[in-house]
Design a protein around this motif. Structure first.
Motif, PDB file in Angstrom:
ATOM      1  N   ALA A 146      -5.888   9.258   1.301  1.00  0.00           N
ATOM      2  CA  ALA A 146      -4.566   8.877   1.817  1.00  0.00           C
ATOM      3  C   ALA A 146      -3.480   9.349   0.875  1.00  0.00           C
ATOM      4  O   ALA A 146      -2.379   9.724   1.304  1.00  0.00           O
ATOM      5  N   ALA A 188       7.028  10.383   6.754  1.00  0.00           N
ATOM      6  CA  ALA A 188       6.719  10.054   8.149  1.00  0.00           C
ATOM      7  C   ALA A 188       5.644   8.972   8.217  1.00  0.00           C
ATOM      8  O   ALA A 188       5.032   8.630   7.193  1.00  0.00           O
ATOM      9  N   ASN A 189       5.394   8.465   9.392  1.00  0.00           N
ATOM     10  CA  ASN A 189       4.300   7.514   9.572  1.00  0.00           C
ATOM     11  C   ASN A 189       2.999   8.153   9.096  1.00  0.00           C
ATOM     12  O   ASN A 189       2.711   9.301   9.414  1.00  0.00           O
ATOM     13  N   GLY A 190       2.253   7.419   8.308  1.00  0.00           N
ATOM     14  CA  GLY A 190       0.966   7.912   7.838  1.00  0.00           C
ATOM     15  C   GLY A 190       1.049   8.783   6.597  1.00  0.00           C
ATOM     16  O   GLY A 190       0.032   9.296   6.113  1.00  0.00           O
ATOM     17  N   ALA A 191       2.254   8.956   6.034  1.00  0.00           N
ATOM     18  CA  ALA A 191       2.416   9.837   4.860  1.00  0.00           C
ATOM     19  C   ALA A 191       1.719   9.276   3.619  1.00  0.00           C
ATOM     20  O   ALA A 191       1.306  10.028   2.735  1.00  0.00           O
ATOM     21  N   GLY A 192       1.640   7.955   3.528  1.00  0.00           N
ATOM     22  CA  GLY A 192       0.985   7.345   2.366  1.00  0.00           C
ATOM     23  C   GLY A 192       1.858   6.355   1.615  1.00  0.00           C
ATOM     24  O   GLY A 192       1.467   5.830   0.572  1.00  0.00           O
ATOM     25  N   LYS A 193       3.033   6.034   2.163  1.00  0.00           N
ATOM     26  CA  LYS A 193       3.983   5.168   1.465  1.00  0.00           C
ATOM     27  C   LYS A 193       3.418   3.765   1.215  1.00  0.00           C
ATOM     28  O   LYS A 193       3.492   3.243   0.108  1.00  0.00           O
ATOM     29  N   SER A 194       2.865   3.161   2.277  1.00  0.00           N
ATOM     30  CA  SER A 194       2.343   1.788   2.109  1.00  0.00           C
ATOM     31  C   SER A 194       1.164   1.776   1.156  1.00  0.00           C
ATOM     32  O   SER A 194       1.005   0.821   0.377  1.00  0.00           O
ATOM     33  N   THR A 195       0.360   2.811   1.201  1.00  0.00           N
ATOM     34  CA  THR A 195      -0.789   2.871   0.287  1.00  0.00           C
ATOM     35  C   THR A 195      -0.283   2.860  -1.154  1.00  0.00           C
ATOM     36  O   THR A 195      -0.782   2.097  -2.000  1.00  0.00           O
ATOM     37  N   GLU A 208       9.473  -0.592   3.868  1.00  0.00           N
ATOM     38  CA  GLU A 208      10.232  -0.440   5.122  1.00  0.00           C
ATOM     39  C   GLU A 208      11.054  -1.700   5.445  1.00  0.00           C
ATOM     40  O   GLU A 208      10.861  -2.342   6.487  1.00  0.00           O
ATOM     41  N   GLN A 216       4.888  -4.437   4.229  1.00  0.00           N
ATOM     42  CA  GLN A 216       5.332  -4.008   5.555  1.00  0.00           C
ATOM     43  C   GLN A 216       4.952  -5.051   6.610  1.00  0.00           C
ATOM     44  O   GLN A 216       5.694  -5.293   7.541  1.00  0.00           O
ATOM     45  N   GLN A 249     -11.529   9.573   3.809  1.00  0.00           N
ATOM     46  CA  GLN A 249     -10.250  10.280   3.936  1.00  0.00           C
ATOM     47  C   GLN A 249      -9.298   9.926   2.790  1.00  0.00           C
ATOM     48  O   GLN A 249      -9.016   8.746   2.544  1.00  0.00           O
ATOM     49  N   TYR A 287      -9.515   6.018   1.812  1.00  0.00           N
ATOM     50  CA  TYR A 287     -10.082   5.005   2.703  1.00  0.00           C
ATOM     51  C   TYR A 287     -11.359   5.631   3.259  1.00  0.00           C
ATOM     52  O   TYR A 287     -11.270   6.647   3.958  1.00  0.00           O
TER      53      TYR A 287
HETATM   54  P1  ATP Z   1       3.644   3.982   8.012  1.00  0.00           P
HETATM   55  O1  ATP Z   1       5.080   4.336   7.872  1.00  0.00           O
HETATM   56  O2  ATP Z   1       3.112   4.246   9.409  1.00  0.00           O
HETATM   57  O3  ATP Z   1       3.292   2.636   7.516  1.00  0.00           O
HETATM   58  P2  ATP Z   1       2.697   5.145   5.537  1.00  0.00           P
HETATM   59  O4  ATP Z   1       3.471   6.319   5.049  1.00  0.00           O
HETATM   60  O5  ATP Z   1       2.975   3.826   4.951  1.00  0.00           O
HETATM   61  O6  ATP Z   1       2.837   5.049   7.114  1.00  0.00           O
HETATM   62  P3  ATP Z   1      -0.079   4.610   4.969  1.00  0.00           P
HETATM   63  O7  ATP Z   1      -0.081   3.358   5.788  1.00  0.00           O
HETATM   64  O8  ATP Z   1      -0.147   4.497   3.513  1.00  0.00           O
HETATM   65  O9  ATP Z   1       1.160   5.530   5.373  1.00  0.00           O
HETATM   66  O10 ATP Z   1      -1.290   5.505   5.490  1.00  0.00           O
HETATM   67  C1  ATP Z   1      -1.685   6.718   4.836  1.00  0.00           C
HETATM   68  C2  ATP Z   1      -2.955   7.245   5.519  1.00  0.00           C
HETATM   69  O11 ATP Z   1      -4.033   6.331   5.279  1.00  0.00           O
HETATM   70  C3  ATP Z   1      -2.837   7.369   7.034  1.00  0.00           C
HETATM   71  O12 ATP Z   1      -3.590   8.505   7.432  1.00  0.00           O
HETATM   72  C4  ATP Z   1      -3.470   6.093   7.537  1.00  0.00           C
HETATM   73  O13 ATP Z   1      -4.046   6.292   8.821  1.00  0.00           O
HETATM   74  C5  ATP Z   1      -4.570   5.859   6.499  1.00  0.00           C
HETATM   75  N1  ATP Z   1      -4.862   4.421   6.344  1.00  0.00           N
HETATM   76  C6  ATP Z   1      -3.985   3.458   5.978  1.00  0.00           C
HETATM   77  N2  ATP Z   1      -4.595   2.260   5.898  1.00  0.00           N
HETATM   78  C7  ATP Z   1      -5.908   2.479   6.213  1.00  0.00           C
HETATM   79  C8  ATP Z   1      -7.056   1.639   6.298  1.00  0.00           C
HETATM   80  N3  ATP Z   1      -6.975   0.341   6.034  1.00  0.00           N
HETATM   81  N4  ATP Z   1      -8.224   2.228   6.651  1.00  0.00           N
HETATM   82  C9  ATP Z   1      -8.313   3.549   6.905  1.00  0.00           C
HETATM   83  N5  ATP Z   1      -7.270   4.395   6.823  1.00  0.00           N
HETATM   84  C10 ATP Z   1      -6.069   3.879   6.491  1.00  0.00           C
END
Ligand code: ATP
Length: 242
Positions: free
Chosen positions: A20, A39-46, A162, A85, A18, A15
């Motif tokens: 992800a 954990a939150n922010g690990a990258g799962k949703s990406t 999730e 999510q 950075q 993104y």
């Molecule tokens: P969560 O459980 O909180 O949803 P996650 O494991 O699904 O977390 P992601 O949402 O994939 O994690 O985020 C991975 C990284 O990418 C994090 O550092 C997040 O801040 C960043 N990120 C996610 N979406 C964006 C975006 N649209 N713009 C910038 N950074 C993003």
């Protein structure tokens, strides 16, 4: 490749500046429940958003039944259903209207839609709410509606981001049971930050940390894996429900 249900090859996403996720590789060849734990922010949703073709990756590719999401997304998406999510807010529609809309989005044959809507509502236990506005349902039933739209076209693969997040303990148990039922007929990939959720549901786990896979293995291997303390404190172990 042809015998994979889903294969993720060197998947990376950035993104702006950075990263992800970096060089993620996954391969699923048989039915079961597969978990992305992190954990939150690990990258799962990406990972899941790219898997399902709603986010375009920076590098690598995803193949659904051998079809490239990058080169042929329309055909690749035919084989999957997705519960994001943050599903779109359609609280002003009834359950039945929303599932009709979802079936049309999936380009299902109009002659099949009424039966498919009735069948999927029965499957996920929302038939009695067919004329209820989605906005008036409890969180657990709204999640069932979300799962219904993901399976209405009977995909080989169902991706659930999730799926029990924000639900109370009873609703969590009910949604987990529904996921187990769905997995009898198709492959399920789900994400969670709850350790106990993967232990209760999954056959295979990938643990994600800062966009990398730090563990991949069966639930038996996972039971013998000593999670680094720095990661453990970021995971939530739900109390005694399974
Ligand atoms: P969560 O459980 O909180 O949803 P996650 O494991 O699904 O977390 P992601 O949402 O994939 O994690 O985020 C991975 C990284 O990418 C994090 O550092 C997040 O801040 C960043 N990120 C996610 N979406 C964006 C975006 N649209 N713009 C910038 N950074 C993003």
């Amino acid at each position: 490749m042809e015998n994979s249900i889903i294969k993720v090859v060197n998947l990376s996403h950035r993104y702006s500046v950075q990263w992800a996720i970096k060089d993620i590789n996954l391969d699923i060849k048989k039915n079961g429940i597969y978990g992305l734990l992190g954990a939150n922010g690990a990258g799962k949703s990406t990972i899941m958003n790219i898997m399902c073709g709603v986010l375009k990756q920076t590098g690598g590719d995803v193949y659904i039944r051998g079809i490239s999401m990058l080169n042929d997304p329309i055909n690749a998406k035919r084989f999957l259903g997705f519960l994001p999510q943050k599903p779109p807010v359609l609280s002003e529609l009834t359950v039945e209207e929303y599932l009709n809309y979802a079936a049309n989005l999936r380009l299902m044959d109009s002659n099949d839609i009424d039966d498919a809507v009735t069948e999927v509502m029965e499957k996920v236990g929302i038939g009695h709410f067919r004329r209820r506005l989605i906005g008036n349902l409890s969180g657990g039933y709204q999640q069932r509606v979300g799962i219904a739209q993901a399976i209405i076209h009977k995909p080989a693969l169902v991706v659930l981001d999730e799926p029990t997040n924000g639900l109370d303990p009873n609703q969590i148990l009910e949604v987990r049971n529904l996921i187990r039922e769905i997995a009898e007929e198709r492959t399920v990939v789900l994400s969670t930050h709850i350790l106990q959720e993967v232990q209760a549901l999954c056959d295979h786990i990938w643990m994600i940390n800062h966009g990398d896979v730090v563990f991949s293995g069966s639930i038996v291997d996972f039971d013998n894996y000593i999670i680094p303390e720095s990661l453990l404190v970021t995971m939530i172990g739900a109390p005694s429900i399974d």
